[in-house]
Design an enzyme around this catalytic site. Structure first.
Site, PDB file in Angstrom:
ATOM      1  N   ASP A  11      43.997  36.369 -26.542  1.00 52.10           N
ATOM      2  CA  ASP A  11      45.085  36.800 -27.423  1.00 52.10           C
ATOM      3  C   ASP A  11      44.717  36.258 -28.804  1.00 52.10           C
ATOM      4  O   ASP A  11      44.590  35.037 -28.971  1.00 52.10           O
ATOM      5  CB  ASP A  11      46.413  36.202 -26.922  1.00 52.10           C
ATOM      6  CG  ASP A  11      47.596  36.685 -27.750  1.00 52.10           C
ATOM      7  OD1 ASP A  11      47.445  36.870 -28.976  1.00 52.10           O
ATOM      8  OD2 ASP A  11      48.673  36.868 -27.163  1.00 52.10           O
ATOM      9  N   LYS A  70      48.710  43.340 -42.646  1.00 52.97           N
ATOM     10  CA  LYS A  70      47.288  43.702 -42.693  1.00 52.97           C
ATOM     11  C   LYS A  70      46.652  43.126 -43.968  1.00 52.97           C
ATOM     12  O   LYS A  70      45.488  42.719 -43.969  1.00 52.97           O
ATOM     13  CB  LYS A  70      47.107  45.218 -42.632  1.00 52.97           C
ATOM     14  CG  LYS A  70      47.507  45.862 -41.319  1.00 52.97           C
ATOM     15  CD  LYS A  70      46.614  45.500 -40.134  1.00 52.97           C
ATOM     16  CE  LYS A  70      45.241  46.125 -40.211  1.00 52.97           C
ATOM     17  NZ  LYS A  70      44.469  45.856 -38.957  1.00 52.97           N
ATOM     18  N   THR A 130      43.851  49.166 -43.494  1.00 49.15           N
ATOM     19  CA  THR A 130      44.723  50.342 -43.572  1.00 49.15           C
ATOM     20  C   THR A 130      45.004  50.818 -44.998  1.00 49.15           C
ATOM     21  O   THR A 130      44.962  50.025 -45.950  1.00 49.15           O
ATOM     22  CB  THR A 130      46.073  50.003 -42.888  1.00 49.15           C
ATOM     23  OG1 THR A 130      46.982  51.076 -43.083  1.00 49.15           O
ATOM     24  CG2 THR A 130      46.700  48.744 -43.479  1.00 49.15           C
ATOM     25  N   TRP A 178      45.710  57.085 -41.074  1.00 50.17           N
ATOM     26  CA  TRP A 178      46.234  58.223 -40.301  1.00 50.17           C
ATOM     27  C   TRP A 178      45.348  58.537 -39.087  1.00 50.17           C
ATOM     28  O   TRP A 178      44.878  59.671 -38.910  1.00 50.17           O
ATOM     29  CB  TRP A 178      46.335  59.457 -41.197  1.00 50.17           C
ATOM     30  CG  TRP A 178      47.336  59.411 -42.303  1.00 50.17           C
ATOM     31  CD1 TRP A 178      47.779  58.295 -42.966  1.00 50.17           C
ATOM     32  CD2 TRP A 178      48.021  60.531 -42.893  1.00 50.17           C
ATOM     33  NE1 TRP A 178      48.691  58.666 -43.927  1.00 50.17           N
ATOM     34  CE2 TRP A 178      48.856  60.017 -43.905  1.00 50.17           C
ATOM     35  CE3 TRP A 178      47.993  61.903 -42.684  1.00 50.17           C
ATOM     36  CZ2 TRP A 178      49.661  60.837 -44.697  1.00 50.17           C
ATOM     37  CZ3 TRP A 178      48.792  62.725 -43.477  1.00 50.17           C
ATOM     38  CH2 TRP A 178      49.621  62.200 -44.461  1.00 50.17           C
ATOM     39  N   GLY A 189      42.108  49.771 -27.268  1.00 54.71           N
ATOM     40  CA  GLY A 189      42.936  50.585 -28.152  1.00 54.71           C
ATOM     41  C   GLY A 189      42.323  51.967 -28.397  1.00 54.71           C
ATOM     42  O   GLY A 189      41.254  52.297 -27.879  1.00 54.71           O
ATOM     43  N   ALA A 204      45.111  45.075 -33.322  1.00 50.46           N
ATOM     44  CA  ALA A 204      46.183  44.886 -34.299  1.00 50.46           C
ATOM     45  C   ALA A 204      47.508  45.215 -33.634  1.00 50.46           C
ATOM     46  O   ALA A 204      47.537  45.863 -32.584  1.00 50.46           O
ATOM     47  CB  ALA A 204      45.976  45.798 -35.507  1.00 50.46           C
ATOM     48  N   TYR A 205      48.583  44.754 -34.241  1.00 45.18           N
ATOM     49  CA  TYR A 205      49.911  45.244 -33.877  1.00 45.18           C
ATOM     50  C   TYR A 205      50.139  46.443 -34.792  1.00 45.18           C
ATOM     51  O   TYR A 205      50.286  46.289 -36.014  1.00 45.18           O
ATOM     52  CB  TYR A 205      50.964  44.150 -34.081  1.00 45.18           C
ATOM     53  CG  TYR A 205      52.364  44.612 -33.752  1.00 45.18           C
ATOM     54  CD1 TYR A 205      52.703  44.956 -32.440  1.00 45.18           C
ATOM     55  CD2 TYR A 205      53.333  44.725 -34.732  1.00 45.18           C
ATOM     56  CE1 TYR A 205      53.984  45.394 -32.130  1.00 45.18           C
ATOM     57  CE2 TYR A 205      54.621  45.154 -34.427  1.00 45.18           C
ATOM     58  CZ  TYR A 205      54.938  45.496 -33.126  1.00 45.18           C
ATOM     59  OH  TYR A 205      56.197  45.930 -32.818  1.00 45.18           O
ATOM     60  N   TYR A 265      54.151  45.990 -41.927  1.00 41.68           N
ATOM     61  CA  TYR A 265      52.837  46.241 -41.322  1.00 41.68           C
ATOM     62  C   TYR A 265      51.739  46.112 -42.391  1.00 41.68           C
ATOM     63  O   TYR A 265      50.751  45.407 -42.195  1.00 41.68           O
ATOM     64  CB  TYR A 265      52.820  47.637 -40.686  1.00 41.68           C
ATOM     65  CG  TYR A 265      51.439  48.113 -40.291  1.00 41.68           C
ATOM     66  CD1 TYR A 265      50.798  47.580 -39.171  1.00 41.68           C
ATOM     67  CD2 TYR A 265      50.766  49.079 -41.041  1.00 41.68           C
ATOM     68  CE1 TYR A 265      49.524  48.007 -38.811  1.00 41.68           C
ATOM     69  CE2 TYR A 265      49.501  49.518 -40.684  1.00 41.68           C
ATOM     70  CZ  TYR A 265      48.877  48.976 -39.580  1.00 41.68           C
ATOM     71  OH  TYR A 265      47.619  49.390 -39.240  1.00 41.68           O
TER      72      TYR A 265
HETATM   73  N1  LIG Z   1      46.715  53.967 -35.921  1.00 43.64           N
HETATM   74  C1  LIG Z   1      46.599  54.248 -37.214  1.00 43.64           C
HETATM   75  O1  LIG Z   1      47.047  55.310 -37.720  1.00 43.64           O
HETATM   76  C2  LIG Z   1      45.856  53.296 -38.129  1.00 43.64           C
HETATM   77  C3  LIG Z   1      45.767  53.611 -39.504  1.00 43.64           C
HETATM   78  C4  LIG Z   1      45.053  52.734 -40.333  1.00 43.64           C
HETATM   79  C5  LIG Z   1      44.454  51.592 -39.810  1.00 43.64           C
HETATM   80  N2  LIG Z   1      44.596  51.311 -38.475  1.00 43.64           N
HETATM   81  C6  LIG Z   1      43.935  50.107 -37.951  1.00 43.64           C
HETATM   82  O2  LIG Z   1      42.929  50.541 -37.061  1.00 43.64           O
HETATM   83  C7  LIG Z   1      42.758  49.586 -36.018  1.00 43.64           C
HETATM   84  C8  LIG Z   1      42.812  50.272 -34.668  1.00 43.64           C
HETATM   85  O3  LIG Z   1      44.070  50.899 -34.517  1.00 43.64           O
HETATM   86  P1  LIG Z   1      44.463  51.679 -33.173  1.00 43.64           P
HETATM   87  O4  LIG Z   1      45.508  52.685 -33.556  1.00 43.64           O
HETATM   88  O5  LIG Z   1      43.238  52.086 -32.451  1.00 43.64           O
HETATM   89  O6  LIG Z   1      45.188  50.510 -32.349  1.00 43.64           O
HETATM   90  P2  LIG Z   1      45.933  50.580 -30.948  1.00 43.64           P
HETATM   91  O7  LIG Z   1      45.563  51.838 -30.203  1.00 43.64           O
HETATM   92  O8  LIG Z   1      47.393  50.302 -31.178  1.00 43.64           O
HETATM   93  O9  LIG Z   1      45.282  49.369 -30.149  1.00 43.64           O
HETATM   94  C9  LIG Z   1      45.561  48.059 -30.514  1.00 43.64           C
HETATM   95  C10 LIG Z   1      44.589  47.147 -29.829  1.00 43.64           C
HETATM   96  O10 LIG Z   1      44.899  45.831 -30.249  1.00 43.64           O
HETATM   97  C11 LIG Z   1      44.931  44.984 -29.117  1.00 43.64           C
HETATM   98  N3  LIG Z   1      45.855  43.888 -29.372  1.00 43.64           N
HETATM   99  C12 LIG Z   1      47.151  43.952 -29.768  1.00 43.64           C
HETATM  100  N4  LIG Z   1      47.667  42.705 -29.871  1.00 43.64           N
HETATM  101  C13 LIG Z   1      46.668  41.846 -29.534  1.00 43.64           C
HETATM  102  C14 LIG Z   1      46.579  40.433 -29.455  1.00 43.64           C
HETATM  103  N5  LIG Z   1      47.625  39.638 -29.746  1.00 43.64           N
HETATM  104  N6  LIG Z   1      45.399  39.889 -29.087  1.00 43.64           N
HETATM  105  C15 LIG Z   1      44.323  40.664 -28.779  1.00 43.64           C
HETATM  106  N7  LIG Z   1      44.354  42.002 -28.840  1.00 43.64           N
HETATM  107  C16 LIG Z   1      45.513  42.590 -29.220  1.00 43.64           C
HETATM  108  C17 LIG Z   1      45.392  45.859 -27.986  1.00 43.64           C
HETATM  109  O11 LIG Z   1      44.941  45.253 -26.776  1.00 43.64           O
HETATM  110  P3  LIG Z   1      45.750  45.388 -25.388  1.00 43.64           P
HETATM  111  O12 LIG Z   1      45.643  46.829 -24.988  1.00 43.64           O
HETATM  112  O13 LIG Z   1      45.022  44.478 -24.475  1.00 43.64           O
HETATM  113  O14 LIG Z   1      47.155  44.984 -25.709  1.00 43.64           O
HETATM  114  C18 LIG Z   1      44.656  47.160 -28.303  1.00 43.64           C
HETATM  115  O15 LIG Z   1      43.352  47.111 -27.807  1.00 43.64           O
HETATM  116  C19 LIG Z   1      43.846  48.524 -36.253  1.00 43.64           C
HETATM  117  O16 LIG Z   1      43.285  47.454 -36.959  1.00 43.64           O
HETATM  118  C20 LIG Z   1      44.855  49.217 -37.140  1.00 43.64           C
HETATM  119  O17 LIG Z   1      45.549  48.301 -37.959  1.00 43.64           O
HETATM  120  C21 LIG Z   1      45.277  52.131 -37.628  1.00 43.64           C
END
Ligand SMILES: NC(=O)c1ccc[n+]([C@@H]2O[C@H](COP(=O)([O-])OP(=O)(O)OC[C@H]3O[C@@H](n4cnc5c(N)ncnc54)[C@H](OP(=O)(O)O)[C@@H]3O)[C@@H](O)[C@H]2O)c1
Length: 284
Positions: free
Chosen positions: A34, A127, A99, A148, A10, A58-59, A123
């Site tokens: 998974d 979480k 989050t 963010w 991710g 995460a999703y 979402y």
């Molecule tokens: N993005 C934001 O703005 C934000 C804000 C606050 C908190 N967060 C938190 O920060 C963390 C990282 O976010 P990100 O934006 O870097 O995420 P991301 O780019 O969407 O990447 C999600 C990751 O989760 C993996 N994943 C999804 N479903 C899975 C499953 N069923 N089993 C195993 N792996 C799975 C994906 O693997 P594959 O590639 O193999 O599918 C990918 O590596 C998350 O916990 C998110 O909730 C994000």
């Protein structure tokens, strides 16, 4: 230390791999396990025997979670429980990435970890279920709440703004949601330092300062030399997104500072991010 990094493919996971060079990191993605499947998670943890499991998987589709709540809860809630249970069985600590969307956004001062949560969208609720499972089933845990996120490895908000500015002279961006944009490289370093410092409990981890999405877009374009593109403010209601979002979700840095970690301002982080985009050819 040996670190099992779940979610290594991710946006955050990619930068964790870059920044965490001091320990042995075992990257895992859905192909390795998974997280919805308890047996797959258990086998992965049994095989790798980590000291820490960093759960960055995460999703993360906020509007998609409204359309498919079962998937959001399966990954973000049940997935976290599966990881926490396996961690506890094999003596690993868990660092769960959470989050700002846990909060309803009615405050007008920065949130502390102990402030009550009341997520407005699926979402955030999923979480919150993940946080609860980690606290309940992991013996030793740390939760890093962040917000963010933007980073060169993802297609995050600033990259979308830069792309839109290639073909348009005027953009409309929401101006009534306030938060703290957080650069995934800075977050990765902070997570590394928290784990290496044996942090426990809930810690807020964002870049310092706050802004609206509209101000963030303006700053990105200004720094990228595209300041001539006009960014017009609109309201959340005008943007008409499926999921509700908190109007204010700034996280207080006090819990992070207590661990001796401080993060630079989101504007300085934006400068570093743009350099990263240029280095990987995403920006001329
Ligand atoms: N993005 C934001 O703005 C934000 C804000 C606050 C908190 N967060 C938190 O920060 C963390 C990282 O976010 P990100 O934006 O870097 O995420 P991301 O780019 O969407 O990447 C999600 C990751 O989760 C993996 N994943 C999804 N479903 C899975 C499953 N069923 N089993 C195993 N792996 C799975 C994906 O693997 P594959 O590639 O193999 O599918 C990918 O590596 C998350 O916990 C998110 O909730 C994000």
């Amino acid at each position: 230390m040996r670190i099992l990094l779940i979610g290594a493919s991710g946006m955050l996971g990619t930068d964790l791999l870059k920044e965490w060079t001091q320990d042995e990191i075992i990257p895992a993605s859905t192909r390795d396990a998974d997280i919805r499947d308890a047996e797959q998670v258990r086998a992965l943890v049994a095989r790798t025997k980590p000291d820490w499991i960093v759960l960055a998987a995460a999703y993360t589709d906020v509007d998609g979670s409204e359309r498919n709540p079962e998937l959001a809860f399966a990954v973000n809630g049940q997935g976290a429980e599966n990881v926490a249970r396996a961690a506890s069985e094999f003596g690993a600590r868990v660092l769960f990435v959470s989050t700002d969307y846990l909060y309803d956004g009615t405050a007008n001062w920065p949130y502390e970890p102990e402030d009550p949560i009341a997520p407005l969208n699926v979402y955030g609720q999923s979480k919150a279920a993940g946080e609860k499972a980690v606290q309940m089933y992991a013996k030793d845990w740390c939760i890093a709440r962040t917000a963010w996120l933007f980073g060169a490895a993802g297609n995050s908000f600033p990259e979308k703004i830069l792309k839109a500015a290639e073909t348009r002279t005027e953009l409309t961006v929401v101006a009534d949601q306030i938060g703290s944009p957080t650069y995934t490289r800075d977050l990765a370093r902070a997570i590394r330092d928290l784990a290496r410092g044996e942090a426990r409990g809930i810690v807020n981890v964002t870049n310092s300062g706050s802004c609206s999405w509209c101000e963030f877009a303006q700053e990105v374009l200004r720094q990228a030399g595209r300041g001539a593109v006009r960014v017009l403010p609109i309201t959340t209601a005008q943007a008409a997104r499926l999921a509700k979002r908190p109007a204010y979700s700034v996280l207080s840095p006090a819990s992070l500072n207590a661990h001796g970690v401080t993060l630079r301002s989101w504007q300085e982080a934006t400068t570093a991010y743009l350099q990263d985009l240029r280095a990987c050819g995403k920006l001329p």
